[in-house]
Design a protein around this motif. Sequence first.
Motif, PDB file in Angstrom:
ATOM      1  N   LEU A  66      41.726  10.839  19.577  1.00  0.00           N
ATOM      2  CA  LEU A  66      40.568  10.630  20.442  1.00  0.00           C
ATOM      3  C   LEU A  66      40.732  11.367  21.769  1.00  0.00           C
ATOM      4  O   LEU A  66      39.787  12.011  22.252  1.00  0.00           O
ATOM      5  N   VAL A  67      41.918  11.304  22.350  1.00  0.00           N
ATOM      6  CA  VAL A  67      42.162  12.064  23.582  1.00  0.00           C
ATOM      7  C   VAL A  67      41.920  13.551  23.336  1.00  0.00           C
ATOM      8  O   VAL A  67      41.284  14.237  24.148  1.00  0.00           O
ATOM      9  N   ALA A  68      42.395  14.050  22.199  1.00  0.00           N
ATOM     10  CA  ALA A  68      42.218  15.467  21.880  1.00  0.00           C
ATOM     11  C   ALA A  68      40.749  15.839  21.739  1.00  0.00           C
ATOM     12  O   ALA A  68      40.304  16.864  22.278  1.00  0.00           O
ATOM     13  N   ARG A  69      39.973  15.014  21.053  1.00  0.00           N
ATOM     14  CA  ARG A  69      38.546  15.322  20.869  1.00  0.00           C
ATOM     15  C   ARG A  69      37.793  15.259  22.194  1.00  0.00           C
ATOM     16  O   ARG A  69      36.898  16.057  22.451  1.00  0.00           O
ATOM     17  N   LEU A  70      38.148  14.311  23.050  1.00  0.00           N
ATOM     18  CA  LEU A  70      37.501  14.237  24.355  1.00  0.00           C
ATOM     19  C   LEU A  70      37.825  15.478  25.187  1.00  0.00           C
ATOM     20  O   LEU A  70      36.945  16.028  25.866  1.00  0.00           O
ATOM     21  N   ARG A  71      39.051  15.941  25.121  1.00  0.00           N
ATOM     22  CA  ARG A  71      39.426  17.152  25.861  1.00  0.00           C
ATOM     23  C   ARG A  71      38.720  18.381  25.315  1.00  0.00           C
ATOM     24  O   ARG A  71      38.479  19.351  26.042  1.00  0.00           O
ATOM     25  N   GLU A  72      38.386  18.346  24.031  1.00  0.00           N
ATOM     26  CA  GLU A  72      37.647  19.450  23.405  1.00  0.00           C
ATOM     27  C   GLU A  72      36.160  19.396  23.734  1.00  0.00           C
ATOM     28  O   GLU A  72      35.417  20.313  23.397  1.00  0.00           O
ATOM     29  N   GLY A  73      35.709  18.291  24.360  1.00  0.00           N
ATOM     30  CA  GLY A  73      34.316  18.205  24.773  1.00  0.00           C
ATOM     31  C   GLY A  73      33.462  17.226  23.998  1.00  0.00           C
ATOM     32  O   GLY A  73      32.230  17.280  24.099  1.00  0.00           O
ATOM     33  N   LEU A  74      34.066  16.319  23.216  1.00  0.00           N
ATOM     34  CA  LEU A  74      33.276  15.329  22.490  1.00  0.00           C
ATOM     35  C   LEU A  74      32.459  14.490  23.471  1.00  0.00           C
ATOM     36  O   LEU A  74      33.020  13.858  24.365  1.00  0.00           O
ATOM     37  N   PRO A  75      31.125  14.456  23.340  1.00  0.00           N
ATOM     38  CA  PRO A  75      30.331  13.572  24.190  1.00  0.00           C
ATOM     39  C   PRO A  75      30.680  12.110  23.925  1.00  0.00           C
ATOM     40  O   PRO A  75      30.902  11.709  22.781  1.00  0.00           O
TER      41      PRO A  75
END
Length: 205
Positions: A66-75
């Motif tokens: 989840l941290v990785a996806r948020l850093r990739e720009g997941l809204p």
Amino acid sequence: MSTAVGVLALQGDVREHLAALEAAGAHAVPVRRRSELEAVDGLVIPGGESTTMSRLLGVFDLYEPLVARLREGLPAYGSCAGMIMLASEILDTRPDARHLDALDVTVRRNAFGRQVDSFETDLDFTGITDRPGADPLHAVFIRAPWIERAGPGVQVLATVPGGPAAGRIVAVREGNVLATSFHPEVTGDLRVHQYFVDMLKEGIC
């Protein structure tokens, strides 16, 4: 094709968010596994208990993905405990609690008091109530946090209008991350969920 929005389904008011997102025109799905997280266009982190949610992210092996996806720009949109989880700094939490560092804000847990201090009020909300003919947004606060510091890139969307907590920040947006101290999923007013779904559609289209 409708926008696929996940609701983190480890703990908290998951069903209410799923129903509100569906009513706002999204395809809403519960997220408990990494494969489910990877398949969504956006994620809602619901209210609940932030330290329990933090622990369960580890149990379900979702914290790092989840941290990785948020850093990739997941809204993402976080309500109450979800706001706490998204923050870069949390006050009055357990020393072992982990957060997602997706919003440049300092949040104070249970800032308004205990369960008996829960309350409701009407808010002005930038992007929602400033539209022609719009009514104030009725907000329900349940053991709610507030934001004590908002970074320079954070847009303040709503503050408490009166009382001892007047001026306290209770809704913010930074890029494609949205957070509220209150629980729009319990009022039947879909406008915050629609605001988030519209954010996703603007980014996808």
